[in-house]
Scaffold this motif. Sequence first.
Motif, short mmCIF file in Angstrom:
data_model
loop_
_atom_site.label_atom_id
_atom_site.label_comp_id
_atom_site.label_asym_id
_atom_site.label_seq_id
_atom_site.Cartn_x
_atom_site.Cartn_y
_atom_site.Cartn_z
N ASP A 145 0.84 -1.20 0.00
CA ASP A 145 0.00 0.00 0.00
C ASP A 145 0.87 1.25 0.00
N VAL A 146 1.91 1.22 0.82
CA VAL A 146 2.79 2.37 0.97
C VAL A 146 3.59 2.60 -0.31
N ILE A 147 4.13 1.53 -0.88
CA ILE A 147 4.88 1.65 -2.13
C ILE A 147 3.97 2.17 -3.25
N GLY A 148 2.75 1.61 -3.32
CA GLY A 148 1.80 2.06 -4.34
C GLY A 148 1.41 3.51 -4.14
N GLY A 149 1.15 3.91 -2.90
CA GLY A 149 0.79 5.29 -2.62
C GLY A 149 1.90 6.26 -2.98
N LEU A 150 3.13 5.86 -2.70
CA LEU A 150 4.29 6.70 -3.02
C LEU A 150 4.43 6.89 -4.53
N MET A 151 4.36 5.79 -5.29
CA MET A 151 4.54 5.86 -6.74
C MET A 151 3.39 6.60 -7.41
N ILE A 152 2.16 6.29 -7.01
CA ILE A 152 1.00 6.94 -7.62
C ILE A 152 0.99 8.43 -7.27
N GLY A 153 1.34 8.74 -6.02
CA GLY A 153 1.36 10.14 -5.61
C GLY A 153 2.34 10.96 -6.43
N ILE A 154 3.52 10.42 -6.67
CA ILE A 154 4.54 11.14 -7.45
C ILE A 154 4.09 11.32 -8.89
#
Length: 291
Positions: A145-154
């Motif tokens: 979730d955290v990795i996905g949130g980081l990548m999508i956010g950027i």
Amino acid sequence: MDTMIEILKYIQSFSNPFLDSFFELVTMLGENIFFIAVIAVFYWCFNKTFGYKLAFVYLTSGAFNTIIKEIVKFPRPIGYEGIRSSRIKTAGGYSFPSGHTQQASSLFITLMMEFRKKWLYIIGVLGMLFVGLSRMYLGVHWPTDVIGGLMIGILWTITVVKIFDWSKDREDPALLGVLVIPMMICLLLIKTATYYKAVGALTAMWAGYLIEDKYIHYVTKAVWWKQLIKLVVGLLGIILIRVYIKMLLPLSIYSDFFRYALMGLWMTLLSPIVYRICKIEERETLKNVEN
């Protein structure tokens, strides 16, 4: 799944009262109150255009996050044996991607793209990583979730900033409809309070942007004590709408849409009018702009 559970258990193996308090504080960098305060400071006091940009990035990112969650429908780690979950009140909806991580990424990437300072790059990277770590430490999100949130956010932030700059270069805020209109259409499909709040605020911010840009021409610069008054009055208005208007309306997603739309209008359109009527706007600066 077993691997992710073990990762969370390992992170939580370092738990102690200091880290509990520290990560409770850090995780707030990805929450609504913090973003509203940052956007308000920029929009009312320093840089109106950047305040708009930050608001559009934040609101569209939040709406897009909810869309993905409703499609993926991945459960949170809350309730799994051996995982301690806290601050559960900030863990609404599904798990993937992490909304806090995505929103923190949106904030810091926007700031880094705008100001391009080395110290801000360092703070931004640390901020994004620590918010993501806080969500795992608190036991409300999986590592994916955290990795996905980081990548999508950027990626989302870079896209929205480019679209916003494109509309600004063409001096036509109506072009931001390429972001707003599809999300308004999705109101027919995504029936959650989180989504209706985000799109309500986004729709009103866009409408306020169009009207203010054409008719109001609000000026941000003022002496320090006027800036302080603007912040106090403006934030008080947001609190009153968010808390007390809620008490007057029935509990529904449509009430949430209306309430957050009113907050968006207050921030972009109504509060500047109040500042001008009450002569909180800096007169000399205003005269220079008008001339």
